[in-house]
Design a protein around this motif. Structure first.
Motif, PDB file in Angstrom:
ATOM      1  N   ASP A  51     -11.054 -12.167 -51.077  1.00 45.16           N
ATOM      2  CA  ASP A  51     -11.748 -13.247 -50.794  1.00 45.16           C
ATOM      3  C   ASP A  51     -11.570 -13.863 -49.221  1.00 45.16           C
ATOM      4  OD1 ASP A  51     -12.933 -13.205 -52.921  1.00 45.16           O
ATOM      5  OD2 ASP A  51     -11.872 -14.866 -54.081  1.00 45.16           O
ATOM      6  N   VAL A  52     -10.560 -14.039 -48.886  1.00 46.69           N
ATOM      7  CA  VAL A  52     -10.135 -14.395 -47.680  1.00 46.69           C
ATOM      8  C   VAL A  52     -10.353 -13.514 -46.471  1.00 46.69           C
ATOM      9  CG1 VAL A  52      -8.127 -14.982 -45.854  1.00 46.69           C
ATOM     10  CG2 VAL A  52      -7.875 -15.911 -48.478  1.00 46.69           C
ATOM     11  N   LEU A  53     -10.359 -11.995 -46.447  1.00 47.41           N
ATOM     12  CA  LEU A  53     -10.736 -11.340 -45.572  1.00 47.41           C
ATOM     13  C   LEU A  53     -12.219 -11.258 -45.598  1.00 47.41           C
ATOM     14  CD1 LEU A  53      -8.224  -8.493 -46.456  1.00 47.41           C
ATOM     15  CD2 LEU A  53      -8.130  -9.929 -44.476  1.00 47.41           C
ATOM     16  N   VAL A  54     -12.792 -11.228 -46.413  1.00 46.03           N
ATOM     17  CA  VAL A  54     -14.379 -11.209 -46.430  1.00 46.03           C
ATOM     18  C   VAL A  54     -14.876 -12.425 -45.746  1.00 46.03           C
ATOM     19  CG1 VAL A  54     -16.347 -11.337 -47.908  1.00 46.03           C
ATOM     20  CG2 VAL A  54     -14.665  -9.692 -48.505  1.00 46.03           C
ATOM     21  N   GLU A  55     -14.454 -13.789 -46.103  1.00 44.58           N
ATOM     22  CA  GLU A  55     -15.056 -14.744 -45.771  1.00 44.58           C
ATOM     23  C   GLU A  55     -14.674 -15.168 -44.332  1.00 44.58           C
ATOM     24  OE1 GLU A  55     -17.574 -16.524 -46.856  1.00 44.58           O
ATOM     25  OE2 GLU A  55     -17.571 -14.851 -48.360  1.00 44.58           O
ATOM     26  N   LYS A  56     -13.485 -14.565 -43.877  1.00 44.46           N
ATOM     27  CA  LYS A  56     -13.288 -14.980 -42.430  1.00 44.46           C
ATOM     28  C   LYS A  56     -13.877 -13.739 -41.525  1.00 44.46           C
ATOM     29  CE  LYS A  56     -10.082 -18.208 -42.517  1.00 44.46           C
ATOM     30  NZ  LYS A  56     -10.254 -19.607 -41.953  1.00 44.46           N
ATOM     31  N   SER A  57     -14.341 -12.607 -42.229  1.00 43.34           N
ATOM     32  CA  SER A  57     -15.095 -11.570 -41.430  1.00 43.34           C
ATOM     33  C   SER A  57     -16.601 -12.076 -41.352  1.00 43.34           C
ATOM     34  CB  SER A  57     -15.010 -10.286 -42.232  1.00 43.34           C
ATOM     35  OG  SER A  57     -13.643  -9.761 -42.011  1.00 43.34           O
ATOM     36  N   GLU A  97     -18.558  -4.391 -47.586  1.00 38.36           N
ATOM     37  CA  GLU A  97     -19.933  -4.066 -47.351  1.00 38.36           C
ATOM     38  C   GLU A  97     -21.119  -4.803 -47.990  1.00 38.36           C
ATOM     39  OE1 GLU A  97     -21.998   0.647 -48.187  1.00 38.36           O
ATOM     40  OE2 GLU A  97     -20.315  -0.223 -49.418  1.00 38.36           O
ATOM     41  N   ARG A  98     -20.779  -5.338 -49.088  1.00 34.15           N
ATOM     42  CA  ARG A  98     -21.845  -6.395 -49.593  1.00 34.15           C
ATOM     43  C   ARG A  98     -21.875  -7.739 -48.679  1.00 34.15           C
ATOM     44  NH1 ARG A  98     -18.842  -7.843 -53.792  1.00 34.15           N
ATOM     45  NH2 ARG A  98     -19.521  -6.160 -55.172  1.00 34.15           N
ATOM     46  N   MET A  99     -20.810  -8.057 -48.385  1.00 37.74           N
ATOM     47  CA  MET A  99     -21.013  -9.274 -47.223  1.00 37.74           C
ATOM     48  C   MET A  99     -21.938  -8.849 -45.957  1.00 37.74           C
ATOM     49  SD  MET A  99     -19.871 -10.490 -44.185  1.00 37.74           S
ATOM     50  CE  MET A  99     -18.277  -9.745 -43.868  1.00 37.74           C
ATOM     51  N   ALA A 100     -21.595  -7.617 -45.320  1.00 37.52           N
ATOM     52  CA  ALA A 100     -22.125  -7.211 -44.197  1.00 37.52           C
ATOM     53  C   ALA A 100     -23.658  -7.190 -44.482  1.00 37.52           C
ATOM     54  CB  ALA A 100     -21.578  -5.892 -43.586  1.00 37.52           C
ATOM     55  N   ALA A 101     -24.149  -6.637 -45.724  1.00 40.15           N
ATOM     56  CA  ALA A 101     -25.446  -6.332 -45.978  1.00 40.15           C
ATOM     57  C   ALA A 101     -26.022  -7.920 -46.255  1.00 40.15           C
ATOM     58  CB  ALA A 101     -25.674  -5.604 -47.284  1.00 40.15           C
ATOM     59  N   GLU A 102     -25.454  -8.968 -46.710  1.00 38.33           N
ATOM     60  CA  GLU A 102     -25.845 -10.266 -46.840  1.00 38.33           C
ATOM     61  C   GLU A 102     -26.227 -10.692 -45.564  1.00 38.33           C
ATOM     62  OE1 GLU A 102     -23.411 -11.022 -51.027  1.00 38.33           O
ATOM     63  OE2 GLU A 102     -22.987 -12.036 -48.993  1.00 38.33           O
TER      64      GLU A 102
END
Length: 336
Positions: A252-258, A287-292
């Motif tokens: 969660d932390v890595l995704v949101e900071k990215s 990958e999901r976050m980047a697509a969003e």
């Protein structure tokens, strides 16, 4: 034009041969996992001695697999920073000796920046400019990568790196070493919502990381106030739940900071490297976050995520600029 690269920054003895395209012709890694497992982590002195014993056979094997003779090598590349100073010195000394003996240029490479360049190798095309996320045992950093050689740090860990936290939590749970794969295996059977572990700086407008509090929260969840407790007191399901909840907090932390870094820079490319990038839950979530966010997502194969010498193909970029390493090139343990 053939390059020979050497990597000895931590506990993997590695060598690779590649061309200026760059095209990887060989990538040989001798792991030291078995040597360090009984200590529950990497012992710097043990790592350095193992590099001394293994480096030349690894170089010979890389040349053999590539079908290239040593006298055909036109440039030497070596990771000289960051890493364990004793381990780095083995690779740097060997590279300087070979470059001098063969009378060819020597190029230094930054191990952390090479992890992002591994994404360029995997993509087979230009990926810069991009946001770069490096997640490994010793480093957790976000970069604005203008080119392959021009990086601006956006944020970094203030204490434990994500990979270090995985190792420590694996030790707390009695899962062995290396911790990353062990925790991921244990987490596969757990409930990631069983424990609400802390996610540091998630609500703050900063791109730094902190995982020491998360590690401590796991310790107190397992042991309470009795820090001499045994993990045997946990059931198998409880252990899996703790592993899954911990892993989810890191992800969660890595995704949101990215996500924050993409929005702050306005860039539409995210490149991720480092040993923790081999974690399937993290790869999927990023990958999901980047697509969003409408961003291209670049991540290497599992083999190129962990430490290796092929990613030192970033040296090709320096070779093109004729940025040769000086004869007194030294090992630099800290990232500068």
């Amino acid at each position: 034009m053939y390059f020979l690269a050497i990597e000895t920054s931590c506990d993997e003895t590695a060598a690779a041969v590649f061309t200026e395209e760059p095209k990887i012709l060989s990538n040989v890694v001798a792991s030291q996992t078995d040597l360090h497992a009984r200590f529950g982590g990497v012992v710097p002195e043990v790592a350095a001695r193992a590099h001394l014993q293994r480096l030349l056979p690894v170089v010979d094997e890389a040349l053999r697999q590539a079908g290239v003779r040593l006298d055909q090598i036109g440039c030497l590349a070596v990771h000289n920073t960051p890493g364990l100073v004793g381990a780095l010195l083995v690779g740097v000394s060997a590279a300087k000796m070979l470059a001098l003996a063969l009378q060819i240029p020597l190029v230094s490479a930054n191990h952390i920046e090479s992890h992002i360049y591994a994404c360029r190798l995997a993509a087979g095309r230009e990926i810069f400019p991009c946001v770069g996320l490096v997640v490994s045992g010793g480093h957790t950093c976000l970069f604005h990568c203008m080119t392959a050689l021009d990086f601006e740090m956006l944020g970094a860990t203030l204490d434990d790196a994500a990979g270090e936290a995985f190792d420590k939590v694996a030790s707390i749970l009695g899962l062995g070493f290396p911790g990353g794969p062990a925790v991921e295996r244990e987490a596969s059977g757990g409930n990631s919502e069983a424990h609400q572990f802390p996610r540091s700086f998630m609500k703050e407008d900063r791109l730094d990381f902190s995982f020491s509090g998360l590690k401590t929260a796991v310790l107190y969840t397992v042991c309470g106030q009795d820090l001499s407790c045994s993990v045997a007191s946990l059931s198998a399901q409880q252990r899996s739940d703790v592993a899954a909840s911990f892993q989810q907090a890191v992800v969660d932390v890595l995704v949101e900071k990215s996500r924050h870094a993409l929005r702050r820079t306005g860039l539409k490319r995210l490149a991720v490297g480092g040993g923790v990038a081999a974690n399937c839950a993290l790869r999927t979530a990023l990958e999901r976050m980047a697509a969003e966010e409408g961003a291209e997502f670049f991540i290497p194969s599992m083999k190129l995520c962990t430490d290796n010498a092929a990613m030192a193909a970033i040296a090709v970029e320096k070779w093109r600029r004729q940025q040769w390493a000086p004869p007194d090139l030294d090992a630099v343990p800290a990232y500068a």
